[in-house]
Design a protein around this motif. Structure first.
Motif, mmCIF file in Angstrom:
data_model
loop_
_atom_site.group_PDB
_atom_site.id
_atom_site.type_symbol
_atom_site.label_atom_id
_atom_site.label_comp_id
_atom_site.label_asym_id
_atom_site.label_seq_id
_atom_site.Cartn_x
_atom_site.Cartn_y
_atom_site.Cartn_z
ATOM 1 N N SER A 1 -24.173 14.761 -46.796
ATOM 2 C CA SER A 1 -23.634 15.881 -47.573
ATOM 3 C C SER A 1 -22.232 15.519 -48.049
ATOM 4 N N MET A 2 -21.763 16.249 -49.027
ATOM 5 C CA MET A 2 -20.437 16.004 -49.594
ATOM 6 C C MET A 2 -19.454 17.022 -48.996
ATOM 7 N N THR B 1 -27.439 16.586 -49.296
ATOM 8 C CA THR B 1 -27.686 15.940 -50.593
ATOM 9 C C THR B 1 -28.665 14.774 -50.473
ATOM 10 N N ASN C 1 -15.428 17.912 -48.939
ATOM 11 C CA ASN C 1 -14.111 17.652 -49.535
ATOM 12 C C ASN C 1 -14.119 16.368 -50.373
ATOM 13 N N GLY C 2 -15.227 16.187 -51.101
ATOM 14 C CA GLY C 2 -15.322 15.020 -51.974
ATOM 15 C C GLY C 2 -15.663 13.736 -51.273
ATOM 16 N N ILE C 3 -15.972 13.815 -49.959
ATOM 17 C CA ILE C 3 -16.291 12.604 -49.188
ATOM 18 C C ILE C 3 -17.694 12.736 -48.614
ATOM 19 N N ASN C 4 -18.485 11.671 -48.760
ATOM 20 C CA ASN C 4 -19.831 11.669 -48.186
ATOM 21 C C ASN C 4 -19.743 11.687 -46.669
ATOM 22 N N SER C 5 -20.502 12.592 -46.078
ATOM 23 C CA SER C 5 -20.511 12.719 -44.616
ATOM 24 C C SER C 5 -21.948 12.680 -44.121
#
Length: 262
Positions: free
Chosen positions: A161-162, A147, A164-168
């Motif tokens: 990237s997203m 992203t 499970n709803g968490i920015n990684s």
């Protein structure tokens, strides 16, 4: 007079070549990462009638000789690798070099080429490529789920990237820079690319920010280092020199005409 005609002819020839060099600089005033060239002039061989320092008698020497030049020529066209202005684009894949380094790309024939044009894109596999499709070396692959891309001043490329709803964040690799001991010795091959030669020496790969290779700026491109005002002055000077050489030919022709009427 015949000598004057040919000497003036060489003068017009070099001014024509100078015009070609200046025109190419102006044509690339908006080319990303373009480095301007300058023509280097050289005088041609001399006919020595009396050599300077020759004995004029047993006790004396000629303090100056009599040497007649045969004109001028273009010795070389030297590329000037001064820094271009960094222009903000807002594109996360636009990368500029602020310093001496070059990006390294892989050519279709397997050879390596070098460029200052950091207008990168992605191909159908996600690899960073130039606008002509040449793969950046070492290769960097952007994952489809990315992203956002961040490129540090040292060339470290990180993808966001997203999950499970968490920015990684994931480190994808590092963009390295290459320097040459003699950059004007590089051979230009078009498309903003250069090849190493024996004159340039082999490339030295380094990390941005270390050993004077320069820094990487994300979201910027390096504009051409052509100064339009300077090139326009060169054009005027070039045109006047061409006219003066043309005038010399006319004068020599008039002298020949007078001689033929005797």
């Amino acid at each position: 007079m015949m000598r004057s005609l040919w000497i003036s002819k060489t003068g017009m020839d070099v001014q024509q070549t100078q015009m070609d060099v200046t025109s190419n600089n102006l044509a690339n005033a908006s080319t990303t990462g373009f480095k301007k060239s300058r023509a280097i002039f050289q005088d041609l061989l001399y006919q020595t009638v009396r050599a300077p320092g020759a004995q004029s008698s047993q006790q004396s020497q000629l303090s100056s000789g009599l040497q007649l030049g045969s004109g001028s020529t273009i010795a070389s066209t030297e590329r000037v690798f001064t820094q271009g202005t960094l222009q903000q684009t807002g594109d996360q894949l636009s990368i500029a070099i602020n310093g001496l380094g070059f990006f390294q790309v892989l050519m279709p024939d397997g050879s390596l080429a070098y460029t200052r044009d950091g207008t990168f894109q992605t191909d159908n596999t996600g690899q960073l490529v130039t606008s002509a499709g040449y793969v950046l070396q070492p290769p960097i692959t952007i994952p489809p789920a990315s992203t956002g891309i961040t490129v540090g001043t040292d060339g470290t490329v990180t993808s966001t990237s997203m999950v499970n709803g968490i920015n990684s964040s994931t480190t994808l690799g590092q963009i390295t820079l290459n320097t040459f001991i003699n950059p004007p010795g590089l051979s230009a091959r078009g498309e903003g690319l250069y090849s190493q030669t024996q004159s340039s020496g082999p490339p030295t790969q380094g990390i941005a920010g270390l050993n004077n290779v320069g820094y990487i700026q994300q979201g910027y491109i390096e504009t051409s280092n052509v100064n339009i005002v300077e090139e326009m002055v060169n054009l005027i000077q070039n045109q006047r020199a061409y006219e003066i050489n043309s005038k010399s030919i006319q004068n020599a022709d008039q002298m020949l005409s007078k001689l033929s009427q005797l």
